[in-house]
Design a protein around this motif. Structure first.
Motif, PDB file in Angstrom:
ATOM      1  N   UNK A 184       0.942  -1.230  -0.119  1.00  0.00           N
ATOM      2  CA  UNK A 184       0.210   0.037  -0.441  1.00  0.00           C
ATOM      3  C   UNK A 184       0.819   1.382  -0.128  1.00  0.00           C
ATOM      4  N   UNK A 185       1.865   1.503   1.329  1.00  0.00           N
ATOM      5  CA  UNK A 185       2.449   2.767   1.280  1.00  0.00           C
ATOM      6  C   UNK A 185       4.276   2.219   0.813  1.00  0.00           C
ATOM      7  N   UNK A 186       4.382   2.354   0.021  1.00  0.00           N
ATOM      8  CA  UNK A 186       6.306   2.521  -0.465  1.00  0.00           C
ATOM      9  C   UNK A 186       6.704   3.198  -1.073  1.00  0.00           C
ATOM     10  N   UNK A 187       7.920   3.458  -0.018  1.00  0.00           N
ATOM     11  CA  UNK A 187       8.973   4.635  -1.005  1.00  0.00           C
ATOM     12  C   UNK A 187      10.094   3.863  -1.495  1.00  0.00           C
ATOM     13  N   UNK A 188      10.464   4.140  -2.218  1.00  0.00           N
ATOM     14  CA  UNK A 188      10.904   4.050  -3.402  1.00  0.00           C
ATOM     15  C   UNK A 188      12.738   4.062  -2.067  1.00  0.00           C
ATOM     16  N   UNK A 189      13.436   2.993  -2.811  1.00  0.00           N
ATOM     17  CA  UNK A 189      15.093   3.353  -1.989  1.00  0.00           C
ATOM     18  C   UNK A 189      15.793   3.156  -3.026  1.00  0.00           C
ATOM     19  N   UNK A 190      16.446   3.744  -4.230  1.00  0.00           N
ATOM     20  CA  UNK A 190      16.818   3.505  -5.510  1.00  0.00           C
ATOM     21  C   UNK A 190      18.318   3.011  -5.191  1.00  0.00           C
ATOM     22  N   UNK A 191      19.271   3.301  -4.173  1.00  0.00           N
ATOM     23  CA  UNK A 191      19.708   2.191  -3.678  1.00  0.00           C
ATOM     24  C   UNK A 191      20.430   1.525  -4.035  1.00  0.00           C
ATOM     25  N   UNK A 192      18.680   0.343  -3.201  1.00  0.00           N
ATOM     26  CA  UNK A 192      19.025  -1.281  -2.978  1.00  0.00           C
ATOM     27  C   UNK A 192      18.257  -1.264  -4.144  1.00  0.00           C
ATOM     28  N   UNK A 193      17.202  -0.764  -5.162  1.00  0.00           N
ATOM     29  CA  UNK A 193      16.552  -1.125  -6.105  1.00  0.00           C
ATOM     30  C   UNK A 193      14.905  -1.452  -5.908  1.00  0.00           C
ATOM     31  N   UNK A 194      15.074  -1.243  -4.712  1.00  0.00           N
ATOM     32  CA  UNK A 194      13.749  -1.955  -3.441  1.00  0.00           C
ATOM     33  C   UNK A 194      12.635  -0.464  -2.934  1.00  0.00           C
ATOM     34  N   UNK A 195      12.585  -1.096  -1.783  1.00  0.00           N
ATOM     35  CA  UNK A 195      11.278  -0.246  -0.800  1.00  0.00           C
ATOM     36  C   UNK A 195      10.949  -0.328  -0.067  1.00  0.00           C
ATOM     37  N   UNK A 196      10.312   1.241   1.304  1.00  0.00           N
ATOM     38  CA  UNK A 196      10.192   0.895   2.416  1.00  0.00           C
ATOM     39  C   UNK A 196       8.805   0.991   2.478  1.00  0.00           C
ATOM     40  N   UNK A 197       8.876   0.095   3.484  1.00  0.00           N
ATOM     41  CA  UNK A 197       6.743   0.253   3.621  1.00  0.00           C
ATOM     42  C   UNK A 197       6.076  -0.526   4.642  1.00  0.00           C
ATOM     43  N   UNK A 198       5.150  -0.722   5.183  1.00  0.00           N
ATOM     44  CA  UNK A 198       4.740  -1.243   6.329  1.00  0.00           C
ATOM     45  C   UNK A 198       4.655  -2.485   7.139  1.00  0.00           C
ATOM     46  N   UNK A 199       4.984  -4.085   5.957  1.00  0.00           N
ATOM     47  CA  UNK A 199       5.160  -5.036   5.940  1.00  0.00           C
ATOM     48  C   UNK A 199       5.785  -5.278   7.368  1.00  0.00           C
ATOM     49  N   UNK A 200       6.937  -5.286   7.598  1.00  0.00           N
ATOM     50  CA  UNK A 200       7.326  -5.891   8.357  1.00  0.00           C
ATOM     51  C   UNK A 200       6.705  -4.946   9.767  1.00  0.00           C
ATOM     52  N   UNK A 201       6.358  -3.576  10.035  1.00  0.00           N
ATOM     53  CA  UNK A 201       5.196  -3.527  11.418  1.00  0.00           C
ATOM     54  C   UNK A 201       4.200  -5.143  11.451  1.00  0.00           C
ATOM     55  N   UNK A 202       3.488  -4.846  10.022  1.00  0.00           N
ATOM     56  CA  UNK A 202       2.481  -6.387  10.420  1.00  0.00           C
ATOM     57  C   UNK A 202       3.382  -7.959  11.029  1.00  0.00           C
ATOM     58  N   UNK A 203       4.550  -8.269  10.470  1.00  0.00           N
ATOM     59  CA  UNK A 203       5.264  -9.037  10.781  1.00  0.00           C
ATOM     60  C   UNK A 203       5.676  -9.312  11.874  1.00  0.00           C
ATOM     61  N   UNK A 204       5.956  -8.011  12.910  1.00  0.00           N
ATOM     62  CA  UNK A 204       6.316  -7.517  14.087  1.00  0.00           C
ATOM     63  C   UNK A 204       4.974  -8.765  14.869  1.00  0.00           C
ATOM     64  N   UNK A 205       3.296  -7.914  14.490  1.00  0.00           N
ATOM     65  CA  UNK A 205       2.685  -7.866  15.712  1.00  0.00           C
ATOM     66  C   UNK A 205       2.042  -9.361  14.666  1.00  0.00           C
ATOM     67  N   UNK A 206       2.117  -9.706  13.810  1.00  0.00           N
ATOM     68  CA  UNK A 206       1.741 -11.578  13.692  1.00  0.00           C
ATOM     69  C   UNK A 206       2.597 -11.966  14.422  1.00  0.00           C
ATOM     70  N   UNK A 207       3.788 -11.324  14.530  1.00  0.00           N
ATOM     71  CA  UNK A 207       4.874 -13.148  15.360  1.00  0.00           C
ATOM     72  C   UNK A 207       4.468 -12.988  16.959  1.00  0.00           C
ATOM     73  N   UNK A 208       4.612 -11.770  17.292  1.00  0.00           N
ATOM     74  CA  UNK A 208       4.553 -11.719  18.808  1.00  0.00           C
ATOM     75  C   UNK A 208       3.237 -12.187  19.135  1.00  0.00           C
ATOM     76  N   UNK A 209       1.953 -12.064  18.814  1.00  0.00           N
ATOM     77  CA  UNK A 209       0.592 -11.575  18.863  1.00  0.00           C
ATOM     78  C   UNK A 209       0.175 -13.319  19.059  1.00  0.00           C
TER      79      UNK A 209
END
Length: 168
Positions: free
Chosen positions: A23-48
């Motif tokens: 949904x929200x992607x912040x492109x990072x040209x140095x990595x050819x990737x992007x920063x996103x909110x997905x890790x926050x959901x991985x943290x929540x899923x795993x902890x809960x």
């Protein structure tokens, strides 16, 4: 939890990781990737919900996001990296039924899981580029990704634990 509820929960969390990654992607040209909110959901899923759910939701949700976002060449490394990230977090942050507070070990779990993610993407980048130099530029951006995920996840985790939402 019965098998139907467990399967439904995993499916919903896979979708949540996928959508929050896309949904929200912040492109990072140095990595050819992007920063996103997905890790926050991985943290929540795993902890809960523990290591099994973290493994499945993190790995499949993130790999699916790569496939749907045009990063298919990263789908297999992402499946492994994000799956192990969820597993690490879930194993460390294993929670007793009825616990209603954020614990120090939840923070440690996020730090170690995020650290693995940074190292995993460095190694994945080294394999894909056949260079240990080229992926060095990804490290600071992946650290931002990991820390940003925790900054988002922990207030949400705190709020969820103060409700009766987990009484499934």
């Amino acid at each position: 939890m019965n098998k139907t509820k467990e399967l439904s929960l995993k499916g919903l969390l896979i979708a949540l990781v996928t959508v929050s990654t896309m949904v929200i992607k912040v492109p990072v040209p140095a990595t050819e990737g992007y920063i996103h909110l997905g890790d926050s959901m991985i943290y929540l899923s795993s902890i809960l919900f523990g290591p099994g759910v973290g493994l499945i939701a993190g790995g499949l949700g993130s790999a699916l996001a790569d496939l749907l976002s045009g990063y298919g060449h990263w789908a297999l490394p992402t499946l492994i990296i994000k799956g192990i990230e969820g597993l690490i977090i879930g194993k460390i942050a294993i929670r007793s039924r009825g616990e209603t507070s954020v614990r120090f070990k939840d923070v440690i779990a996020a730090l170690l899981g995020g650290g693995w993610m940074v190292a995993g993407y460095y190694l994945g980048g080294a394999i894909l580029t056949k260079s240990f130099i080229a992926p060095l530029s990804s490290i600071p951006w992946n650290i931002i990704q990991a820390v940003g995920g925790a900054v988002i996840a922990f207030p949400v985790l705190f709020a969820i634990l103060k409700t009766d939402l987990l009484e499934i």
